[in-house]
Design an enzyme around this catalytic site. Sequence first.
Site, PDB file in Angstrom:
ATOM      1  N   HIS A  26       5.681  66.440  25.548  1.00 52.03           N
ATOM      2  CA  HIS A  26       6.302  67.756  25.470  1.00 52.03           C
ATOM      3  C   HIS A  26       6.517  68.328  26.872  1.00 52.03           C
ATOM      4  O   HIS A  26       5.795  67.997  27.795  1.00 52.03           O
ATOM      5  CB  HIS A  26       5.383  68.774  24.775  1.00 52.03           C
ATOM      6  CG  HIS A  26       4.876  68.362  23.435  1.00 52.03           C
ATOM      7  ND1 HIS A  26       5.418  68.825  22.257  1.00 52.03           N
ATOM      8  CD2 HIS A  26       3.850  67.563  23.084  1.00 52.03           C
ATOM      9  CE1 HIS A  26       4.744  68.327  21.236  1.00 52.03           C
ATOM     10  NE2 HIS A  26       3.801  67.552  21.704  1.00 52.03           N
ATOM     11  N   TYR A  27       7.471  69.228  26.958  1.00 55.25           N
ATOM     12  CA  TYR A  27       7.379  70.196  28.038  1.00 55.25           C
ATOM     13  C   TYR A  27       6.955  71.506  27.397  1.00 55.25           C
ATOM     14  O   TYR A  27       7.187  71.752  26.206  1.00 55.25           O
ATOM     15  CB  TYR A  27       8.665  70.330  28.847  1.00 55.25           C
ATOM     16  CG  TYR A  27       9.952  70.687  28.141  1.00 55.25           C
ATOM     17  CD1 TYR A  27      10.085  71.862  27.394  1.00 55.25           C
ATOM     18  CD2 TYR A  27      11.067  69.875  28.279  1.00 55.25           C
ATOM     19  CE1 TYR A  27      11.277  72.197  26.791  1.00 55.25           C
ATOM     20  CE2 TYR A  27      12.276  70.203  27.666  1.00 55.25           C
ATOM     21  CZ  TYR A  27      12.372  71.362  26.918  1.00 55.25           C
ATOM     22  OH  TYR A  27      13.552  71.692  26.322  1.00 55.25           O
ATOM     23  N   THR A  28       6.312  72.352  28.185  1.00 55.57           N
ATOM     24  CA  THR A  28       5.723  73.560  27.623  1.00 55.57           C
ATOM     25  C   THR A  28       6.742  74.678  27.419  1.00 55.57           C
ATOM     26  O   THR A  28       6.561  75.516  26.546  1.00 55.57           O
ATOM     27  CB  THR A  28       4.634  74.104  28.558  1.00 55.57           C
ATOM     28  OG1 THR A  28       5.206  74.304  29.847  1.00 55.57           O
ATOM     29  CG2 THR A  28       3.477  73.127  28.666  1.00 55.57           C
ATOM     30  N   GLU A  51       1.145  67.938  26.861  1.00 52.68           N
ATOM     31  CA  GLU A  51       2.089  68.957  27.292  1.00 52.68           C
ATOM     32  C   GLU A  51       2.194  68.944  28.816  1.00 52.68           C
ATOM     33  O   GLU A  51       1.181  68.900  29.514  1.00 52.68           O
ATOM     34  CB  GLU A  51       1.616  70.352  26.854  1.00 52.68           C
ATOM     35  CG  GLU A  51       1.612  70.567  25.349  1.00 52.68           C
ATOM     36  CD  GLU A  51       2.959  71.049  24.798  1.00 52.68           C
ATOM     37  OE1 GLU A  51       3.904  71.259  25.590  1.00 52.68           O
ATOM     38  OE2 GLU A  51       3.035  71.205  23.569  1.00 52.68           O
ATOM     39  N   HIS A  92       8.569  64.609  21.692  1.00 55.17           N
ATOM     40  CA  HIS A  92       8.640  65.571  20.600  1.00 55.17           C
ATOM     41  C   HIS A  92      10.036  65.558  19.972  1.00 55.17           C
ATOM     42  O   HIS A  92      10.186  65.615  18.760  1.00 55.17           O
ATOM     43  CB  HIS A  92       8.291  66.973  21.135  1.00 55.17           C
ATOM     44  CG  HIS A  92       7.884  67.941  20.072  1.00 55.17           C
ATOM     45  ND1 HIS A  92       7.663  69.267  20.332  1.00 55.17           N
ATOM     46  CD2 HIS A  92       7.666  67.770  18.745  1.00 55.17           C
ATOM     47  CE1 HIS A  92       7.317  69.866  19.191  1.00 55.17           C
ATOM     48  NE2 HIS A  92       7.312  68.988  18.229  1.00 55.17           N
ATOM     49  N   ASP A 144      12.399  68.662  23.583  1.00 57.85           N
ATOM     50  CA  ASP A 144      11.512  68.224  24.665  1.00 57.85           C
ATOM     51  C   ASP A 144      11.005  66.788  24.482  1.00 57.85           C
ATOM     52  O   ASP A 144      10.952  66.318  23.347  1.00 57.85           O
ATOM     53  CB  ASP A 144      10.329  69.212  24.830  1.00 57.85           C
ATOM     54  CG  ASP A 144       9.449  69.323  23.599  1.00 57.85           C
ATOM     55  OD1 ASP A 144       9.978  69.538  22.499  1.00 57.85           O
ATOM     56  OD2 ASP A 144       8.234  69.185  23.745  1.00 57.85           O
TER      57      ASP A 144
HETATM   58 ZN   LIG Z   1       7.048  69.970  22.100  1.00 58.02          ZN
END
Ligand SMILES: [Zn+2]
Length: 195
Positions: free
Chosen positions: A1-3, A66, A104, A114
């Site tokens: 993921h990126y946050t 993340e 994700h 993401d």
């Molecule tokens: Zn995500």
Amino acid sequence: HYTAQDSLAQTVRTFTLVKPQVSAHYVIGKDGKVIHMLNDYMRAWHAGVSKWGSISDMNSCSIGIELDNKGNEPFAPAQMNSLLILLAKLKKDYNIPTANFIGHGDIAPGRKPDPGILFPWETLAKKGFGYYSDIIIVPAPLNFDSAIALRLIGYDTGNLPAAIGAFKRHFVQREGSGTLSQFDLDVLFNVYKKY
Ligand SMILES: [Zn+2]
């Protein structure tokens, strides 16, 4: 993921609140700092409504990482360095197959983008974390069925244009329509043969 959050501190704060119902096992800062938020064996809320292959409860069988990144900026080298070290440890500890390093956006096409088109999937693949297309790509055969190929890789093709968009973000690293150009199709053929 990126946050998609403004800072590492903000992300950590969000993940320790009960109300947003979001959490992940690891958060990695831009400076490479790794925060282990949750025991790997515990279920985190990072996947949401998602599907990969026949699995629809991704939260129960995945480890969420993340990366502090807003989504429109390159990933910091120190952050990627820490990610690669973490992935190597997790792969070894849990015997994670190469194919099972995914984003994700792959498991929630149409809903989550993401880690996005700037994420260095090729670098990860070179180290054995996920697959990526080869440099030399042969054209897909005329009878090649892209929907079946996407499904075999793992994508939920219930919404085919969304699945195509997710595939392109990951393997062609381009945003775009939910249709495949000849080049996209050739990349898909190349990737699908690895699964
Ligand atoms: Zn995500």
